[in-house]
Design a protein around this motif. Structure first.
Motif, PDB file in Angstrom:
ATOM      1  N   SER A 240      40.132  44.334  33.576  1.00 47.32           N
ATOM      2  CA  SER A 240      40.184  44.796  32.189  1.00 47.32           C
ATOM      3  C   SER A 240      38.874  45.430  31.734  1.00 47.32           C
ATOM      4  CB  SER A 240      40.547  43.631  31.257  1.00 47.32           C
ATOM      5  OG  SER A 240      39.539  42.630  31.294  1.00 47.32           O
ATOM      6  N   ASP A 241      37.830  45.295  32.540  1.00 49.92           N
ATOM      7  CA  ASP A 241      36.538  45.927  32.226  1.00 49.92           C
ATOM      8  C   ASP A 241      36.630  47.403  32.620  1.00 49.92           C
ATOM      9  OD1 ASP A 241      33.956  46.829  31.964  1.00 49.92           O
ATOM     10  OD2 ASP A 241      33.033  45.138  33.001  1.00 49.92           O
ATOM     11  N   TRP A 242      36.955  48.248  31.644  1.00 56.23           N
ATOM     12  CA  TRP A 242      37.207  49.661  31.911  1.00 56.23           C
ATOM     13  C   TRP A 242      36.006  50.345  32.563  1.00 56.23           C
ATOM     14  CZ3 TRP A 242      34.863  54.145  30.227  1.00 56.23           C
ATOM     15  CH2 TRP A 242      35.544  55.335  30.498  1.00 56.23           C
ATOM     16  N   SER A 243      34.789  49.946  32.175  1.00 57.92           N
ATOM     17  CA  SER A 243      33.603  50.632  32.686  1.00 57.92           C
ATOM     18  C   SER A 243      33.454  50.473  34.198  1.00 57.92           C
ATOM     19  CB  SER A 243      32.341  50.108  31.983  1.00 57.92           C
ATOM     20  OG  SER A 243      32.160  48.720  32.253  1.00 57.92           O
ATOM     21  N   GLN A 244      33.834  49.296  34.712  1.00 61.88           N
ATOM     22  CA  GLN A 244      33.722  49.087  36.161  1.00 61.88           C
ATOM     23  C   GLN A 244      34.742  49.920  36.923  1.00 61.88           C
ATOM     24  OE1 GLN A 244      32.096  45.392  37.891  1.00 61.88           O
ATOM     25  NE2 GLN A 244      33.333  44.399  36.342  1.00 61.88           N
ATOM     26  N   ILE A 245      35.969  49.943  36.455  1.00 64.45           N
ATOM     27  CA  ILE A 245      37.000  50.748  37.110  1.00 64.45           C
ATOM     28  C   ILE A 245      36.622  52.224  37.058  1.00 64.45           C
ATOM     29  CG2 ILE A 245      39.426  51.412  37.073  1.00 64.45           C
ATOM     30  CD1 ILE A 245      38.946  48.545  37.986  1.00 64.45           C
ATOM     31  N   GLU A 246      36.089  52.661  35.928  1.00 63.83           N
ATOM     32  CA  GLU A 246      35.678  54.059  35.802  1.00 63.83           C
ATOM     33  C   GLU A 246      34.527  54.387  36.752  1.00 63.83           C
ATOM     34  OE1 GLU A 246      35.727  57.943  34.720  1.00 63.83           O
ATOM     35  OE2 GLU A 246      37.220  56.371  34.381  1.00 63.83           O
ATOM     36  N   GLU A 247      33.624  53.439  36.950  1.00 68.31           N
ATOM     37  CA  GLU A 247      32.525  53.656  37.890  1.00 68.31           C
ATOM     38  C   GLU A 247      33.060  53.837  39.309  1.00 68.31           C
ATOM     39  OE1 GLU A 247      28.707  53.924  39.618  1.00 68.31           O
ATOM     40  OE2 GLU A 247      29.357  54.097  37.529  1.00 68.31           O
ATOM     41  N   MET A 248      34.037  53.025  39.683  1.00 68.24           N
ATOM     42  CA  MET A 248      34.659  53.173  41.000  1.00 68.24           C
ATOM     43  C   MET A 248      35.351  54.537  41.110  1.00 68.24           C
ATOM     44  SD  MET A 248      36.088  49.266  40.960  1.00 68.24           S
ATOM     45  CE  MET A 248      37.480  49.581  42.017  1.00 68.24           C
ATOM     46  N   ASN A 249      36.057  54.938  40.044  1.00 70.38           N
ATOM     47  CA  ASN A 249      36.729  56.239  40.044  1.00 70.38           C
ATOM     48  C   ASN A 249      35.733  57.378  40.207  1.00 70.38           C
ATOM     49  OD1 ASN A 249      39.223  55.028  39.620  1.00 70.38           O
ATOM     50  ND2 ASN A 249      39.110  55.226  37.391  1.00 70.38           N
TER      51      ASN A 249
ATOM     52  N   LEU B  58      28.235  52.348  47.907  1.00 65.45           N
ATOM     53  CA  LEU B  58      28.282  50.887  47.807  1.00 65.45           C
ATOM     54  C   LEU B  58      28.291  50.432  46.353  1.00 65.45           C
ATOM     55  CD1 LEU B  58      25.691  50.034  50.618  1.00 65.45           C
ATOM     56  CD2 LEU B  58      28.148  50.474  50.826  1.00 65.45           C
ATOM     57  N   TYR B  59      29.310  49.649  45.983  1.00 68.07           N
ATOM     58  CA  TYR B  59      29.429  49.169  44.607  1.00 68.07           C
ATOM     59  C   TYR B  59      29.711  47.674  44.597  1.00 68.07           C
ATOM     60  CZ  TYR B  59      30.905  48.815  39.739  1.00 68.07           C
ATOM     61  OH  TYR B  59      31.008  48.456  38.418  1.00 68.07           O
ATOM     62  N   GLU B  60      28.862  46.932  43.874  1.00 72.10           N
ATOM     63  CA  GLU B  60      29.046  45.486  43.716  1.00 72.10           C
ATOM     64  C   GLU B  60      29.745  45.224  42.384  1.00 72.10           C
ATOM     65  OE1 GLU B  60      25.556  43.028  45.653  1.00 72.10           O
ATOM     66  OE2 GLU B  60      24.723  44.697  44.530  1.00 72.10           O
ATOM     67  N   LEU B  61      30.837  44.504  42.461  1.00 70.62           N
ATOM     68  CA  LEU B  61      31.695  44.279  41.303  1.00 70.62           C
ATOM     69  C   LEU B  61      31.149  43.142  40.443  1.00 70.62           C
ATOM     70  CD1 LEU B  61      34.451  45.536  40.426  1.00 70.62           C
ATOM     71  CD2 LEU B  61      35.522  43.508  41.408  1.00 70.62           C
ATOM     72  N   HIS B  62      30.851  43.434  39.185  1.00 75.36           N
ATOM     73  CA  HIS B  62      30.412  42.398  38.258  1.00 75.36           C
ATOM     74  C   HIS B  62      31.578  41.457  37.970  1.00 75.36           C
ATOM     75  CE1 HIS B  62      26.672  44.595  37.242  1.00 75.36           C
ATOM     76  NE2 HIS B  62      27.430  45.677  37.414  1.00 75.36           N
ATOM     77  N   GLY B  63      31.282  40.181  37.866  1.00 79.37           N
ATOM     78  CA  GLY B  63      32.326  39.203  37.562  1.00 79.37           C
ATOM     79  C   GLY B  63      32.882  38.512  38.786  1.00 79.37           C
ATOM     80  N   SER B  64      32.462  38.957  39.985  1.00 78.61           N
ATOM     81  CA  SER B  64      32.867  38.268  41.214  1.00 78.61           C
ATOM     82  C   SER B  64      31.619  38.061  42.051  1.00 78.61           C
ATOM     83  CB  SER B  64      33.887  39.096  41.998  1.00 78.61           C
ATOM     84  OG  SER B  64      33.320  40.316  42.441  1.00 78.61           O
ATOM     85  N   TRP B  65      31.515  36.905  42.672  1.00 74.83           N
ATOM     86  CA  TRP B  65      30.330  36.561  43.443  1.00 74.83           C
ATOM     87  C   TRP B  65      30.740  36.061  44.821  1.00 74.83           C
ATOM     88  CZ3 TRP B  65      25.524  37.449  41.381  1.00 74.83           C
ATOM     89  CH2 TRP B  65      25.504  37.763  40.017  1.00 74.83           C
ATOM     90  N   THR B  66      29.837  36.217  45.790  1.00 80.03           N
ATOM     91  CA  THR B  66      30.148  35.810  47.155  1.00 80.03           C
ATOM     92  C   THR B  66      30.368  34.313  47.260  1.00 80.03           C
ATOM     93  OG1 THR B  66      27.766  35.702  47.604  1.00 80.03           O
ATOM     94  CG2 THR B  66      28.918  37.722  48.227  1.00 80.03           C
ATOM     95  N   ASP B  67      29.763  33.529  46.373  1.00 82.69           N
ATOM     96  CA  ASP B  67      29.910  32.073  46.454  1.00 82.69           C
ATOM     97  C   ASP B  67      30.890  31.543  45.405  1.00 82.69           C
ATOM     98  OD1 ASP B  67      28.364  32.640  44.291  1.00 82.69           O
ATOM     99  OD2 ASP B  67      26.776  31.187  44.728  1.00 82.69           O
ATOM    100  N   PHE B  68      31.683  32.434  44.799  1.00 79.17           N
ATOM    101  CA  PHE B  68      32.651  32.027  43.776  1.00 79.17           C
ATOM    102  C   PHE B  68      34.008  31.854  44.437  1.00 79.17           C
ATOM    103  CE2 PHE B  68      35.413  33.317  40.009  1.00 79.17           C
ATOM    104  CZ  PHE B  68      35.328  32.059  39.416  1.00 79.17           C
TER     105      PHE B  68
END
Length: 571
Positions: free
Chosen positions: A194-203, A170-180
């Motif tokens: 463009s946040d490389w660290s998040q994409i790398e975490e998913m990878n 389970l991974y929650e994406l920073h920069g997006s919110w359920t109420d956004f």
């Protein structure tokens, strides 16, 4: 055994996935239940294809989905990102900031409370003997309360999930919110992507599951492509294509019916929506082997309204039907391997993901966009009046397709499982084969190739499944009447299982779907003076990249034109 890894990206994709995994969990429970229907106890379905065995740090054995789920911040509800039903995160509570000597102000949002269903799961886990020892009358009342709770209070996909997830899942994406509510188009996610660290975490999370597979058969990827998560998924898929070159990817693009409604939009909003659909389709289709668009504008007004009572405004309802269809078409991936001349009594026609992709996208015109059709419940296979033409009972969950499909170059994969005869008794595999073959032989326009997979195991109806069945559906999914009865919708207290039929077809029926997206990009993004060019520029696309996307969509259209040059290789 050939393993599959599942990826879910976006809100509605996780709603669908939650139901999908509930089906698998129910199958596992019924296989171990001595009082369950024997049809669930045969070993034709190999659940290790989707699940991994492991153990906790305390040495407790675990059996978890081989899954990576990506969602908005706050989308897990009362479920922690470690996969447990806890309302606080131990790691967060123990966090010490050692690099800052100044004062620290800590802001903590109020945790989401568990609903009645999740509370019952926790209590059952803490004291399983209590739930097992409850009387039938007590249990009936308790289950009814749980079902009423779910029908009226599902706010997150985790609210009805009864599955234990691995900490890497389970991974929650920073920069997006359920109420956004502005995370609604392809360009809105550019900052996140463009946040490389998040994409790398998913990878890294995907790599964890892939690398422990002995022989991976493929990746099944579910994405909510109605908004910004489409961009996130495209980046994720591009990395998968680079890292796992020879691993087949089967992509399901799912949409909540409410996002497809004909709400009033001004000209700019309409153009943005058309461009989003075109860009999303172009990018996602570039990095997968087979794409299955799922999401009709309305399920409440579809053919299924004769048998199902679905409230479009409830993702809990719509996602259940999508999940049931995906479960059905993936049954062949879990069927036991058999030799060319052998035939199990419980199943027939096993396929792995790569073989399915070869059947549907590598033959004839080599089209990689397929339509998904479903019959829920499936008609009686020995009732000629009902079964006379199974295609009249199979209706599409894929939007914007042609109703008339008289395509001699079409290629199909049909799955029938849990089929019943006219008397409500389970049919044998040979009966399923004979019935389906007789129907196909009678067709005026036959597909170029059709593959049949069959299993005796029906779709189980777990307790957290929505009450969407009408009164003309029996306990085992038999159709009691073709006319909907005006009665209280039925759920898991009244119906134990459902016979299912689902079909993937590669045919000219999908041509309008592709044409609309190709035309939108040409008209609003490529044509001289197109007012959508500014929108695409705001989304980070230059002129050359837009033209490349348009060229890709044109190539997807190419195989359907009569003047196309079919080479000997495609024959």
């Amino acid at each position: 055994m050939r393993e599959a890894v599942t990826v879910q990206v976006g809100g509605f994709a996780n709603y669908v996935g939650s139901h999908f995994w509930n089906f698998q969990d129910e199958l596992l429970g019924l296989a171990d239940d001595p009082d369950a229907d024997p049809v669930f106890k045969n070993d034709a379905l190999d659940m290790d294809v989707l699940y991994r065995s492991g153990e906790t740090h305390q040495g407790i054995p675990t059996y978890c989905p081989r899954l990576v789920s990506v969602g908005s911040r706050g989308s897990l509800g009362s479920l922690s990102s470690s996969g447990n039903l806890s309302q606080t995160s131990a790691s967060a509570d123990q966090l010490n900031v050692a690099t800052w000597s100044g004062s620290v102000t800590r802001s903590v949002s109020k945790p989401h409370g568990r609903n009645l269903f999740l509370q019952s799961l926790v209590e059952e886990g803490q004291n399983p003997s209590t739930s097992n020892g409850a009387s039938n009358s007590q249990k009936s009342v308790e289950d009814k309360d749980l079902i009423d709770c779910l029908e009226n209070s599902v706010n997150f996909w985790t609210d009805y999930s009864k599955v234990q997830y691995h900490p890497q899942s389970l991974y929650e994406l920073h920069g997006s919110w359920t109420d956004f509510d502005k995370f609604d188009n392809y360009g809105s996610a550019q900052e996140v992507v463009s946040d490389w660290s998040q994409i790398e975490e998913m990878n890294e999370r995907l790599r964890f599951f892939v690398e422990e597979c002995d022989h991976i058969q493929g990746i099944q990827f579910i994405v909510d492509d109605s908004g910004g998560f489409s961009s996130v998924a495209a980046q994720f898929l591009e990395n998968i294509a680079d890292d796992y070159t020879n691993t087949p990817v089967l992509l399901y693009c799912v949409r909540d019916p409410m996002t497809l409604g004909s709400s009033r939009r001004n000209q700019r909003e309409s153009i943005m929506r058309a461009l989003h659909d075109a860009v999303s389709f172009s990018k996602l289709s570039s990095f997968c082997n087979l794409m299955v668009p799922i999401g009709p504008p309305s399920l409440s007004r579809s053919y299924m309204s004769s048998y199902l009572y679905i409230q479009d405004e409830k993702p809990f309802h719509a996602s259940a039907v999508c999940a049931a269809a995906i479960h059905s078409i993936t049954v062949p991936f879990r069927l036991q391997q058999t030799g060319p001349s052998s035939d199990l009594a419980h199943s027939s026609g096993n396929l792995d993901i790569g073989e399915l992709l070869h059947i549907l996208s590598d033959q004839g015109r080599q089209n990689m966009v397929t339509a998904l059709d479903v019959a829920m419940p499936a008609p009686s296979l020995t009732d000629r009046d009902a079964m006379g033409n199974i295609e009249m009972k199979l209706h599409s969950l894929t939007p914007e397709i042609s109703d008339e499909d008289e395509d001699p170059y079409s290629v199909e994969s049909l799955v029938v499982h849990g089929a019943l005869d006219k008397g409500g008794q389970r049919t044998s595999i040979s009966q399923v084969k004979d019935s389906v073959c007789s129907v196909y032989e009678a067709r005026e326009t036959k597909p170029k190739f059709s593959h049949l997979s069959a299993s005796l195991c029906p779709l189980p109806v777990p307790l957290p499944f929505p009450s969407i069945f009408r009164g003309n559906i029996g306990r085992h999914g038999e159709i009691l009447s073709d006319h909907a009865e005006e009665s209280q919708p039925k759920g898991s207290l009244d119906i134990e299982s459902i016979p299912m039929a689902a079909r993937l077809r590669s045919s000219s029926a999908v041509l309008p779907f592709i044409e609309r997206r190709s035309g939108s990009l040409q008209k609003h993004g490529v044509a001289r003076g197109a007012i959508g060019s500014l929108v695409l520029r705001d989304w980070g696309f230059g002129r050359e990249e837009v033209e490349d996307m348009a060229e890709h969509l044109a190539k997807l259209l190419g195989p359907f034109h009569p003047e196309m040059d079919l080479t000997s290789d495609s024959d």
